[in-house]
Every structure is written in structure tokens, then in C-alpha cells.
Design a protein around this motif. Structure first.
Motif, PDB file in Angstrom:
ATOM      1  N   UNK A 226       0.977  -1.095   0.149  1.00  0.00           N
ATOM      2  CA  UNK A 226      -0.126  -0.465  -0.251  1.00  0.00           C
ATOM      3  C   UNK A 226       0.800   1.547  -0.153  1.00  0.00           C
ATOM      4  N   UNK A 227       2.014   1.319   0.366  1.00  0.00           N
ATOM      5  CA  UNK A 227       2.913   2.715   1.007  1.00  0.00           C
ATOM      6  C   UNK A 227       3.358   2.730  -0.322  1.00  0.00           C
ATOM      7  N   UNK A 228       3.916   1.452  -1.156  1.00  0.00           N
ATOM      8  CA  UNK A 228       4.452   1.716  -2.446  1.00  0.00           C
ATOM      9  C   UNK A 228       3.700   2.326  -3.515  1.00  0.00           C
ATOM     10  N   UNK A 229       1.827   1.627  -3.464  1.00  0.00           N
ATOM     11  CA  UNK A 229       1.060   2.330  -4.816  1.00  0.00           C
ATOM     12  C   UNK A 229       1.083   3.505  -4.620  1.00  0.00           C
ATOM     13  N   UNK A 230       1.341   3.997  -2.934  1.00  0.00           N
ATOM     14  CA  UNK A 230       0.674   5.628  -2.519  1.00  0.00           C
ATOM     15  C   UNK A 230       1.749   6.011  -3.155  1.00  0.00           C
ATOM     16  N   UNK A 231       3.092   5.952  -3.285  1.00  0.00           N
ATOM     17  CA  UNK A 231       4.496   6.246  -3.505  1.00  0.00           C
ATOM     18  C   UNK A 231       4.307   6.430  -5.127  1.00  0.00           C
ATOM     19  N   UNK A 232       3.642   5.475  -5.339  1.00  0.00           N
ATOM     20  CA  UNK A 232       3.601   6.267  -7.499  1.00  0.00           C
ATOM     21  C   UNK A 232       3.340   7.044  -7.446  1.00  0.00           C
ATOM     22  N   UNK A 233       1.839   7.363  -7.264  1.00  0.00           N
ATOM     23  CA  UNK A 233       1.111   8.373  -7.708  1.00  0.00           C
ATOM     24  C   UNK A 233       1.863   9.129  -6.931  1.00  0.00           C
TER      25      UNK A 233
END
Length: 284
Positions: A226-233
Motif C-alpha cells: 500500500x505504501x508503494x502504491x501511494x508513492x507511485x501516485x
């Protein structure tokens, strides 16, 4: 024997005469000027003879041309130039511009009447030395070249840019929101993000800034999915904001330069040149 010698002398004399140009030949050059005189280039004297800058120049050039023809002893050129003095100057009806077609179609060989030398005419006409210059030149406004420290700062960094400031403010607030999201996702599973709220938000805020600016030190990275998905955005959003900031700064510099150029030379049409003066007198 005497008759044989006499015939030989006559033959030698004939050969020598044919080898060099004959004396007393009139020039075959067709020279013309405009009937509507154009002082100071061409105009009539009190006795009706033509005088002026270009008349005197033609006579001087003709004298040099006649000397050169005699020096090289070229009979075919001598027939054209002659040696009895400058040819008569014909007068073509009209004014300067109306005589050029006569030169183009071969009616005359030399024409002078204050004709202007232009780029288009140089393609099909050969001009002699100019008798007078137009005097036109470029001008700039005179001003003090010394710059204050404020001018130096403005030159180096430009004036405050509203769009650039707005972009930075938006990035800070959005990065703060990203930091809260990342801290909520990573605080229990990532040793690089401290679980305490204050220090943890600081760690996530730092992660957001190095991500948005594409620096990527690597000292802090998201570990959870979840942290990596937020970072991608945030990567995509931060790249857009940084591009917007760079565009705002660049456009500000260009706009400032254009404004300075306009202030230095506020000329947009030929009539703006009227009345422009410089030190020592008028520029035109």
C-alpha cells in the motif's frame, strides 16, 4: 629593285597600322541620364551643359578606362571606348526610376541619375561606386550602465513569480498529505519510518520530497504494498508539479527579458523613429 622595296615598306606599314588601334575614334558607348534632372547627381549648368556628382564621376571613370585600354592595346575594346573624349550623354524622358528599363533592355550601356542601389537590382545590374550614403544606422537609447544590487538579484533570480510560488505551496501541502498516508502505511513495518507521529511524519515528508524531485537518495523507501502504491501516485503528481514549477520560472525569465527589450527600444513602426535624438544631434 626600287619598286620592290617600296612595295615592301608599304606592306610593313599596313601591318603595323592594323596591329595597333587607330587614333581619333569616337566612343561607341551609349550613355544616358534622366531628362528630369536630379541635383546634386545630375543637373544643368547655366549654359545648358550637364554637371553634377555622377557626371563628374563618369568623366573621371572614362578617363581611367581610356588609359587602361591604351595600355593593353586592345583594338576591339578601343573601338568601343574610343579616344576622342567622353561620349555624348543622352537624356531619357522621365525621372531616375524610369530610365532603368532602358538599361535592362540594352538600349543604353551606362545610365546614371541618382539610382538607388537595392538588393533586387544587384541581381541584374552592375553598380558603380556610390556617390552618397543614406546615413541610416541603428540606434539605442543612452542610459546608465551601472546596476544596483537589486538589479543584480533580479537579473540572477528574476522577479517573484506568482505561479512558481503557488506551485511550491501546493507541493508542500500535498507532500504533507502524502507523508501522513505513508506514515500510516509504513510506521509498523518499516524501520526507516519512525512509529512516533512527529518524527515519523518528518521521515515520510523527507521521503516525499526526494521522490517528487526525482533525487532518490535511497535512505528511505516504502516497504509495504500500500505504501508503494501511494508513492507511485506521488511520483506522477510530484513530477507534474516540478515541471510546472520549472516552466513558471523559465517563462518568468523570458517575460522579464522581453519587457526590458521593449522598454529599451519601444519601436514598432517606422513613424516611431521620427523625433528620436541622440547626443550631439538627431539620429536621422
Amino acid at each position: 629593285v626600287g619598286g620592290w622595296r617600296s612595295s615592301l615598306l608599304v606592306f610593313v606599314a599596313t601591318c603595323l597600322a592594323s596591329a595597333g588601334p587607330a587614333e581619333g575614334r569616337a566612343s561607341q558607348l551609349r550613355v544616358a541620364t534622366c531628362a528630369g534632372t536630379y541635383p546634386p547627381f545630375v543637373f544643368k549648368n547655366f549654359d545648358g551643359s550637364l554637371i553634377g556628382l555622377e557626371v563628374e564621376m563618369f568623366r573621371a571613370v572614362y578617363g581611367i578606362m581610356m588609359q587602361q585600354v591604351r595600355a593593353i592595346n586592345a583594338s576591339e575594346v578601343f573601338d568601343l571606348v574610343g579616344d576622342t573624349g567622353p561620349p555624348d550623354i543622352q537624356q531619357i524622358p522621365g525621372f531616375p526610376e524610369q530610365g532603368i528599363p532602358y538599361l535592362v533592355n540594352g538600349t543604353v550601356d551606362i545610365y546614371f541619375c541618382g539610382a538607388y542601389m537595392t538588393v533586387d537590382r544587384c541581381e541584374y545590374l552592375d553598380f558603380g561606386p556610390p556617390t552618397i550614403a543614406s546615413g541610416y544606422t541603428m540606434i539605442v537609447s543612452a542610459r546608465d550602465a551601472r546596476a544596483s544590487w537589486q538589479d543584480v538579484q533580479i537579473k540572477a533570480f528574476g522577479k517573484p513569480n506568482a505561479l512558481g510560488i503557488y506551485t511550491i505551496v501546493v507541493m508542500i501541502f500535498m507532500n504533507l498529505a502524502f507523508a501522513h498516508c505513508v506514515w500510516a502505511c509504513e510506521r509498523r513495518y518499516n524501520g526507516e519510518i519512525r512509529p512516533i507521529y512527529g518524527p515519523g511524519i518528518y521521515d515520510a515528508f523527507w521521503l516525499g520530497f526526494i521522490t517528487a524531485t526525482t533525487v532518490g537518495y535511497g535512505d528511505k523507501t516504502p516497504k509495504t504494498v500500500l505504501g508503494r502504491i501511494v508513492t507511485i501516485f506521488w511520483m506522477l503528481t510530484g513530477t507534474y508539479l516540478m515541471g510546472l514549477f520549472a516552466a513558471a520560472i523559465t517563462s518568468g525569465f523570458i517575460t522579464q527579458q522581453l519587457l526590458e527589450i521593449k522598454e529599451q527600444a519601444p519601436l514598432s513602426k517606422p513613424s516611431d523613429l521620427m523625433g528620436v535624438q541622440r547626443r550631439g544631434g538627431a539620429a536621422f
